[in-house]
Motif scaffolding. Structure first.
Motif, PDB file in Angstrom:
ATOM      1  N   SER A 226       6.719   3.827  -1.098  1.00 11.26           N
ATOM      2  CA  SER A 226       5.203   3.345  -1.079  1.00 11.26           C
ATOM      3  C   SER A 226       4.335   4.190  -2.140  1.00 11.26           C
ATOM      4  O   SER A 226       3.433   3.553  -2.678  1.00 11.26           O
ATOM      5  N   GLN A 227       4.897   5.323  -2.311  1.00  5.21           N
ATOM      6  CA  GLN A 227       4.229   6.263  -3.426  1.00  5.21           C
ATOM      7  C   GLN A 227       4.340   5.501  -4.843  1.00  5.21           C
ATOM      8  O   GLN A 227       3.438   5.559  -5.719  1.00  5.21           O
ATOM      9  N   ALA A 228       5.544   5.100  -4.814  1.00  2.00           N
ATOM     10  CA  ALA A 228       5.973   4.711  -6.435  1.00  2.00           C
ATOM     11  C   ALA A 228       5.534   3.269  -6.483  1.00  2.00           C
ATOM     12  O   ALA A 228       5.135   2.845  -7.736  1.00  2.00           O
ATOM     13  N   ARG A 229       5.517   2.398  -5.366  1.00  2.00           N
ATOM     14  CA  ARG A 229       5.414   0.802  -5.663  1.00  2.00           C
ATOM     15  C   ARG A 229       4.374   0.254  -4.796  1.00  2.00           C
ATOM     16  O   ARG A 229       3.898  -0.787  -4.761  1.00  2.00           O
ATOM     17  N   GLY A 230       3.695   1.044  -3.685  1.00  2.00           N
ATOM     18  CA  GLY A 230       2.810   0.426  -2.990  1.00  2.00           C
ATOM     19  C   GLY A 230       3.127   0.434  -1.447  1.00  2.00           C
ATOM     20  O   GLY A 230       4.367   0.523  -1.150  1.00  2.00           O
ATOM     21  N   ARG A 231       2.288   0.240  -0.711  1.00  2.00           N
ATOM     22  CA  ARG A 231       2.684   0.034   0.709  1.00  2.00           C
ATOM     23  C   ARG A 231       3.574  -1.066   1.318  1.00  2.00           C
ATOM     24  O   ARG A 231       4.245  -1.228   1.920  1.00  2.00           O
ATOM     25  N   ARG A 232       3.500  -2.084   0.652  1.00  2.00           N
ATOM     26  CA  ARG A 232       3.813  -3.598   0.725  1.00  2.00           C
ATOM     27  C   ARG A 232       5.285  -3.477   0.876  1.00  2.00           C
ATOM     28  O   ARG A 232       6.018  -3.615   1.734  1.00  2.00           O
ATOM     29  N   PRO A 233       6.062  -3.101  -0.308  1.00  2.00           N
ATOM     30  CA  PRO A 233       7.541  -2.969  -0.353  1.00  2.00           C
ATOM     31  C   PRO A 233       7.988  -1.757   0.526  1.00  2.00           C
ATOM     32  O   PRO A 233       8.919  -2.152   0.976  1.00  2.00           O
ATOM     33  N   GLY A 234       7.112  -0.714   0.595  1.00  2.00           N
ATOM     34  CA  GLY A 234       7.729   0.176   1.472  1.00  2.00           C
ATOM     35  C   GLY A 234       7.729  -0.238   3.057  1.00  2.00           C
ATOM     36  O   GLY A 234       8.837  -0.063   4.000  1.00  2.00           O
TER      37      GLY A 234
ATOM     38  N   ALA B 289       7.678  -3.328   4.335  1.00  2.00           N
ATOM     39  CA  ALA B 289       8.605  -4.493   4.601  1.00  2.00           C
ATOM     40  C   ALA B 289      10.057  -4.145   4.479  1.00  2.00           C
ATOM     41  O   ALA B 289      10.795  -4.534   5.220  1.00  2.00           O
ATOM     42  N   ALA B 290      10.472  -3.336   3.699  1.00  2.00           N
ATOM     43  CA  ALA B 290      11.808  -2.586   3.582  1.00  2.00           C
ATOM     44  C   ALA B 290      12.421  -1.869   4.964  1.00  2.00           C
ATOM     45  O   ALA B 290      13.331  -1.946   5.453  1.00  2.00           O
ATOM     46  N   GLY B 291      11.442  -1.247   5.184  1.00  2.00           N
ATOM     47  CA  GLY B 291      11.740  -0.337   6.493  1.00  2.00           C
ATOM     48  C   GLY B 291      11.831  -1.060   7.799  1.00  2.00           C
ATOM     49  O   GLY B 291      12.820  -1.329   8.458  1.00  2.00           O
ATOM     50  N   PHE B 292      10.810  -2.355   7.709  1.00  2.00           N
ATOM     51  CA  PHE B 292      11.137  -3.174   8.911  1.00  2.00           C
ATOM     52  C   PHE B 292      12.313  -4.098   8.913  1.00  2.00           C
ATOM     53  O   PHE B 292      13.011  -4.361   9.666  1.00  2.00           O
ATOM     54  N   ALA B 293      12.782  -4.297   7.444  1.00  2.00           N
ATOM     55  CA  ALA B 293      14.118  -5.086   7.386  1.00  2.00           C
ATOM     56  C   ALA B 293      15.220  -4.323   7.950  1.00  2.00           C
ATOM     57  O   ALA B 293      16.147  -4.757   8.403  1.00  2.00           O
TER      58      ALA B 293
ATOM     59  N   ALA C 240       8.073  -9.010  11.304  1.00  2.00           N
ATOM     60  CA  ALA C 240       7.325  -8.275  10.837  1.00  2.00           C
ATOM     61  C   ALA C 240       7.514  -7.888   9.351  1.00  2.00           C
ATOM     62  O   ALA C 240       6.551  -7.706   8.357  1.00  2.00           O
ATOM     63  N   ALA C 241       8.633  -7.882   8.923  1.00  2.00           N
ATOM     64  CA  ALA C 241       9.196  -7.540   7.454  1.00  2.00           C
ATOM     65  C   ALA C 241       8.570  -8.774   6.662  1.00  2.00           C
ATOM     66  O   ALA C 241       7.912  -8.556   5.488  1.00  2.00           O
ATOM     67  N   LEU C 242       8.635  -9.986   7.155  1.00  3.11           N
ATOM     68  CA  LEU C 242       8.244 -11.127   6.450  1.00  3.11           C
ATOM     69  C   LEU C 242       6.541 -11.201   6.467  1.00  3.11           C
ATOM     70  O   LEU C 242       5.991 -11.415   5.215  1.00  3.11           O
ATOM     71  N   VAL C 243       6.075 -10.869   7.374  1.00  2.63           N
ATOM     72  CA  VAL C 243       4.613 -10.799   7.357  1.00  2.63           C
ATOM     73  C   VAL C 243       3.942  -9.833   6.506  1.00  2.63           C
ATOM     74  O   VAL C 243       3.249 -10.207   5.694  1.00  2.63           O
ATOM     75  N   ILE C 244       4.348  -8.741   6.318  1.00  3.07           N
ATOM     76  CA  ILE C 244       4.010  -7.548   5.590  1.00  3.07           C
ATOM     77  C   ILE C 244       4.346  -8.106   3.652  1.00  3.07           C
ATOM     78  O   ILE C 244       3.474  -7.845   3.107  1.00  3.07           O
TER      79      ILE C 244
ATOM     80  N   ASP D 122      -2.201  -4.859  -2.345  1.00  3.99           N
ATOM     81  CA  ASP D 122      -1.751  -3.731  -1.592  1.00  3.99           C
ATOM     82  C   ASP D 122      -2.599  -2.459  -1.349  1.00  3.99           C
ATOM     83  O   ASP D 122      -3.287  -2.104  -2.244  1.00  3.99           O
ATOM     84  N   PRO D 123      -2.884  -1.902  -0.146  1.00  2.00           N
ATOM     85  CA  PRO D 123      -3.990  -1.165   0.311  1.00  2.00           C
ATOM     86  C   PRO D 123      -4.034   0.091  -0.479  1.00  2.00           C
ATOM     87  O   PRO D 123      -4.911   0.473  -0.868  1.00  2.00           O
TER      88      PRO D 123
END
Length: 432
Positions: A74-82, A84-88, A190-194, A201-202
């Motif tokens: 999240s720090q490097a690329r934003g909340r969205r990839p962080g 989404a990957a965690g939920f996956a 949830a991964a798909l939604v995010i 990206d917030p």
């Protein structure tokens, strides 16, 4: 910031909160599986309750590893990839648990629980995303709305133990594997939604607004300054891990330890006294509702009375929960349920108070990384609570566990006691 800029920021914040809440609605169902039947599954496969807290320890330990990964990504690329990957990864872990159960493979089961913990970590990390663009006056409420989004799925999940168990049996699987089929679908959704909807990206948007504000202030300062040589350069950054941040992490970690410890052993305790699995599911669903449903109230209290007062309240509520669980007759579903509801409420107060301190006190430039590190401490504390609860339960029964966790709750109160004001030395004037 101009009036139109504030309106635009509020519009973006509303959209972000809507998407995060939608993702949490799905993720909550995934979270509930391990909470409800993890200990029961381990008890069946291991043949006793002594290590029935091990799945809880494994998936909360896995959430510690995931918290670091999600925070850094999240720090490097934003909340969205962080997120989404965690939920996956949480979905992948749930599938692994189902496979391990069908094969009756303990090594695979334990490894899958570690991966499954990614979903738990990400479910909690999402609250930080809700606060990225919030104003200081509404920060606690904003992150609490994200926690509230977990409620529907997390409450419905335990009550679906019977139907999902029947589905699992129809597929030739063990009934207790059923909730993890639901978890796989929930975390995957949830991964798909995010991934698809969390735009902008917030965290990246918050950095953009901060940079714009900084540029505007610099321009204003340079145009009004008549002494350019007086500029001494930017101030040195404050120490990130200051006393406030450490206090916030301690509150969250101790709250997690107490909550996981008592919650993990309650299903084992109830089944040992002939409560039906459906009743156990109902009790856990009410507990989970008490964790997430009061989140907006917790946020409102923090915004109004401050984090310290709410953290002390959390410790006192957890104390009452442990004592009630210890003294409640084992056959009393009502009293055990009230104890678990108080446990959830205490967790909500402590988590929102600690998270607000952490988010407010850490600079945006390193916020996601520090938040990930803080959640490592929270996850490890939960892992310890889950593992030790089984050992304490086997040693001194559920009554002793309740009293032990009640005593530990007092440390939460001690950790946030009001700071004493330093006496002011008054020096008499010369010749007075």
């Amino acid at each position: 910031m101009t009036g139109s800029g504030l309106l635009e920021r509020e519009r973006v914040q509303r959209r972000i909160l809507t998407v995060l809440i939608l993702g949490q609605l799905l993720a909550g169902a995934g979270l509930a599986a391990g909470v409800t039947v993890g200990a029961l599954l381990a008890e069946d496969l291991l043949g006793g309750p002594g290590l029935s807290g091990l799945p809880s320890a494994l998936f909360t330990g896995g959430s510690a590893l995931a918290a670091v990964f999600v925070g850094r990504l999240s720090q490097a690329r934003g909340r969205r990839p962080g997120l989404a990957a965690g939920f996956a990864f949480g979905a992948l872990g749930a599938v692994g648990i189902v496979v391990a159960t069908s094969l009756e493979s303990l090594p695979l089961l334990f490894a899958a629980f570690v991966v499954y913990g990614s979903g738990t970590a990400t479910n909690l990390q999402a609250r930080y995303a809700g606060a990225d663009l919030a104003t200081p006056a509404s920060r606690a409420r904003s992150l609490s709305y994200v926690l509230l989004g977990t409620t529907a799925g997390a409450v419905a999940g335990p009550n679906l133990v019977g139907p999902t168990g029947a589905l699992a049996e129809s597929m030739g699987l063990a009934p207790l594997a059923g909730p993890f089929l639901l978890a796989a679908a929930a975390y995957g959704g949830a991964a798909l939604v995010i991934s698809l909807l969390l735009r902008p990206d917030p965290l990246l948007e918050a950095r953009r607004w901060e940079a714009a504000d900084t540029d505007a202030e610099a321009t204003s300062s340079s145009s009004t300054s008549s002494h350019p040589g007086d500029d001494t350069g930017p101030a040195a950054p404050a120490r990130v891990w200051n006393a406030d941040v450490i206090t916030g992490v301690v509150v969250m970690a101790l709250t997690q330890f107490v909550m996981v410890g008592l919650m993990t052993m309650t299903p084992v305790h109830m089944r040992a006294h002939d409560h039906a699995v459906t009743v156990v599911g109902l009790v856990i669903s009410l507990h989970v509702a008490a964790m997430f449903l009061p989140a907006p109230l917790s946020g409102l209290l923090v915004d109004k009375f401050g984090s310290r007062a709410v953290a002390v309240s959390a410790g006192l509520v957890l104390l009452a929960s442990g004592v009630l669980a210890a003294v409640a007759p084992p056959e009393s579903t009502l009293l055990v349920t009230v104890a678990l509801i108080l446990l959830g409420l205490g967790w909500s107060l402590g988590l929102v108070a600690g998270t607000t301190v952490l988010t407010t006190s850490v600079p945006l430039a390193v916020r996601a990384t520090v938040q990930g590190q803080a959640d490592v401490a929270v996850a490890l504390s939960g892992a310890a609570g889950g593992l030790l609860s089984g050992l304490v339960f086997a040693w001194i029964d559920f009554r002793g566990l309740g009293f032990s966790l009640a005593a530990l709750s007092l440390i939460v109160v001690a950790a946030v006691r009001p700071r004493r004001a330093r006496p002011v030395e008054v020096t008499a004037p010369v010749g007075g």
